[in-house]
Design an enzyme around this catalytic site. Structure first.
Site, PDB file in Angstrom:
ATOM      1  CE  LYS A  59     -31.973 -10.777  -0.476  1.00 32.59           C
ATOM      2  NZ  LYS A  59     -31.733 -11.344   1.115  1.00 32.59           N
TER       3      LYS A  59
ATOM      4  CB  ALA B 151     -35.658 -14.961   4.389  1.00 32.82           C
ATOM      5  CG  ASP B 152     -33.918  -8.649   2.842  1.00 33.18           C
ATOM      6  OD1 ASP B 152     -32.977  -8.778   2.599  1.00 33.18           O
ATOM      7  OD2 ASP B 152     -34.423  -7.568   3.090  1.00 33.18           O
ATOM      8  CB  THR B 153     -33.627  -9.664   8.123  1.00 25.82           C
ATOM      9  OG1 THR B 153     -33.737 -11.263   8.244  1.00 25.82           O
ATOM     10  CG2 THR B 153     -33.851  -9.234   9.955  1.00 25.82           C
TER      11      THR B 153
END
Length: 205
Positions: free
Chosen positions: A60, A78-80
């Site tokens: 990303k 960000a990544d969750t």
């Protein structure tokens, strides 16, 4: 999309289309522009959750820094991820049946939600300034099949990892949270503000 900053006019490029992350940044009074990051989020064979999330946030970041970032001086991506009690990685549900399966696996048990965020200068060849993964344990009470199906039919969790939104109607499923609530939503704001202030990208009051 841009918001007035608190402190120095340091503008971030937010590499996310998530309205939840936008709302959290706006709540903090941080100046930002939205530059959604396109990345293949498929899990590789045998890839463990924390390696997956590190790879996706790097992808990303690379995607965002290839764009015209205008006045933005820094980048936030960000990544969750949701990790089921059995250790498997839960992405976004393929359909409502898949969502039911996911929630049945989470019911009456504790799972983990990890959000990794990366802050970096806008220059493509520069190293990230800060990277951090924040993990929260979420415990669901036992759920009936009827309430799972009613929740899934409402559509709230169709575009969310683990098939639920903790800040929405799924809050009634949550018996306990150990860790960052906003990290489960999609951006751990406590850790983010500490990192931004440490970098001098956000003024302390």
């Amino acid at each position: 999309m841009e918001h007035s900053p608190v402190g120095p006019p340091f503008v971030l490029a937010l590499g996310s289309a998530s309205p939840r992350r936008r709302d959290l940044l706006a709540m903090l009074g941080i100046s930002f522009v939205v530059q959604p990051a396109e990345a293949d989020e498929a899990c590789l064979p045998g890839e463990v959750p924390l390696a997956y999330i590190a790879r996706i946030t790097k992808a990303k970041l690379d995607a965002v820094r290839r764009k015209d970032l205008g006045t933005a001086l820094g980048v936030l991506v960000a990544d969750t991820i949701v990790v089921a009690p059995d250790g498997s990685l839960l992405g976004k549900p393929r359909d409502d049946d898949d969502a039911v399966r996911m929630l049945e696996g989470l019911a009456g048990a504790t799972h983990q939600v990890s959000t990794r965020f990366v802050l970096a200068p806008r220059e493509r060849d520069s190293a990230p300034a800060h990277a951090q993964t924040v993990t929260t344990c979420v415990t669901f009470r036992p759920l009936s099949r009827g309430e799972i199906r009613a929740y899934v039919a409402g559509g709230e969790g169709r575009d969310k990892a683990g098939a639920y939104a903790v800040q929405g109607r799924a809050a009634v499923f949550v018996e306990r949270i150990d860790g960052s609530f906003t990290g489960v939503v999609g951006l751990p704001v406590c850790e983010l503000v500490v990192a931004l202030r440490g970098l001098g990208w956000l003024a302390a009051p």
